[in-house]
Design an enzyme around this catalytic site. Structure first.
Site, PDB file in Angstrom:
ATOM      1  N   ASP A 145    -167.324  25.338 -33.606  1.00  0.00           N
ATOM      2  CA  ASP A 145    -166.503  24.526 -34.502  1.00  0.00           C
ATOM      3  C   ASP A 145    -167.027  24.510 -35.936  1.00  0.00           C
ATOM      4  OD1 ASP A 145    -168.675  23.163 -33.315  1.00  0.00           O
ATOM      5  OD2 ASP A 145    -167.834  21.211 -33.835  1.00  0.00           O
TER       6      ASP A 145
ATOM      7  N   GLU B 109    -169.186  20.757 -31.297  1.00  0.00           N
ATOM      8  CA  GLU B 109    -170.550  20.227 -31.381  1.00  0.00           C
ATOM      9  C   GLU B 109    -170.672  19.171 -32.469  1.00  0.00           C
ATOM     10  OE1 GLU B 109    -174.379  19.416 -32.792  1.00  0.00           O
ATOM     11  OE2 GLU B 109    -173.054  20.701 -33.968  1.00  0.00           O
TER      12      GLU B 109
END
Length: 393
Positions: free
Chosen positions: A77, A135
């Site tokens: 991400d 995350e």
């Protein structure tokens, strides 16, 4: 490790990283990134499952002989930051960029996948490739991937973080606690609004909130053992809409970082006590929304020793014993389930102008660090397999 074979994968690493850097996706929204990873793994002939715990992807490379299962993890991400770099691979998505190196992590693990995919006949066991979403934002993607079975049958796990505070060519880690736990909280102070010229008719929520900010600064300095590192930060205070109006509500937002659960619970309790007491002292009320985020990341001592042995001898890196750092990582959830080691791989290079910290709008990495990270992951996995075979004989 076949260094020439790994070196031959480096141009593809760079190409993959730059593609992902141009096309970042926020946490819990990594649909295209997930599809990109899945397509690449399937093209390599790797047994692949997508949609694991959200947009997670898991690849399995099984050797021709039975043995242990080694998991390797990369996060995918990006962050809600406007890319301010002037380069051909700058983000093409307004307000979103890879400002933490996750594009490099994904590109690195794809290269490791190709490396091991061509060496199935040499494997005695399984390489488990975990491409994780989300995350950067609690509750994160690690816990949901674990719940979906990503760690089932795994014996050990390794992960890397490309880390610009240390120079390319180095790698660091530590036994035991390495990265802090992270909690977040929001405190709403409720008073009674009114005219700025008639404060005696009001209960000033901004005044109570300001006093609380000062009180909270005493938690670490006066309630926590000085030998236990901890941080309590108020990152936002919001109250009022005009210069001559006393606000009836004020909101504080903050974060807590520490390295053990006892300290974590102590700080949480003190925040609740001080919020209630300070608000009451001003005739106001406090409502607290406290969220426990990622736990402390704790490396297995034996796997840290493996890192310390292999980083220099097998991966060719300068090894360092890292100090504890306050940023958090949901890799901590994996380490609560199986032994493993999380490693910081140097990605800074002042000579190339790569000096900006993580989460900065001009963040970048020395792309050679991806080659170093891949070499380290392979060295760790190979070492574990070798030790397992020795024990089996």
């Amino acid at each position: 490790m076949e260094r020439e074979a790994l070196q031959a994968l480096f141009p593809q690493m760079v190409e993959d990283r730059r593609y992902l850097h141009r096309h970042p996706e926020l946490s819990f929204m990594e649909r295209e990134t997930s599809a990109f990873v899945e397509k690449r793994l399937r093209k390599l002939g790797i047994d692949t499952a997508a949609g694991i715990g959200g947009f997670g992807v898991v690849g399995k490379i099984r050797g021709t002989k039975p043995g242990k299962t080694v998991a390797l993890r990369a996060d995918m991400d990006a962050l809600p930051i406007q890319d301010e770099k002037a380069c051909e691979y700058a983000s093409q998505i307004p307000g979103v960029m890879h400002a933490c190196g996750h594009d490099g992590h994904t590109a690195t693990l794809l290269a490791v996948a190709e490396y091991y995919g061509k060496r199935k006949h040499e494997l005695a066991g399984e390489i488990r490739l975990i491409f994780q979403p989300a995350e950067e934002v609690c509750p994160g993607g690690a816990a949901s991937m674990i719940e979906a079975g990503a760690l089932d049958g795994v014996d050990v796990i390794y992960g890397v973080h490309l880390w610009t505070p240390i120079p390319a060519g180095t790698a660091g880690s530590a036994p035991g606690p390495l990265m802090a736990s992270t909690d977040e909280f929001f405190i709403d102070i409720k008073g009674r609004g009114g005219h700025g010229g008639m404060p005696h008719k009001t209960i000033d929520s901004v005044l109570a909130g300001s006093a609380l900010v000062l009180q909270l600064q005493s938690v670490v300095s006066r309630s926590v053992d000085p030998l236990n590192p901890a941080v309590l930060t108020i990152g936002s205070i919001q109250g009022g809409t005009a210069q001559n109006v006393i606000a009836d509500r004020c909101r504080l937002a903050g974060t807590v970082r520490c390295f053990d659960e006892e300290t974590r619970e102590l700080i949480r309790a003190r925040i609740h006590e001080l919020a209630a007491g300070t608000a009451d002292a001003y005739g106001a009320q406090a409502e607290i929304d406290y969220t426990a985020g990622y736990p402390c990341l704790v490396n297995d001592a034996a796997e840290f020793e493996r890192f310390y042995r292999t980083a220099a001898s097998e991966a060719g890196l300068i090894r360092e014993l890292s100090a504890k750092i306050m940023p958090a990582e949901d890799f901590a959830y994996y380490l609560r389930k199986v032994p493993g080691c999380f490693m910081l791989v140097g990605a800074g290079n002042p000579g190339k102008g790569i000096v900006h910290p993580h989460h900065h709008p001009k963040f970048d990495i020395d792309e050679n660090a991806m080659l170093h990270a891949a070499a380290l992951l392979i060295a760790m996995a190979d070492s574990y397999f070798a030790d397992a075979e020795d024990l089996a004989e």
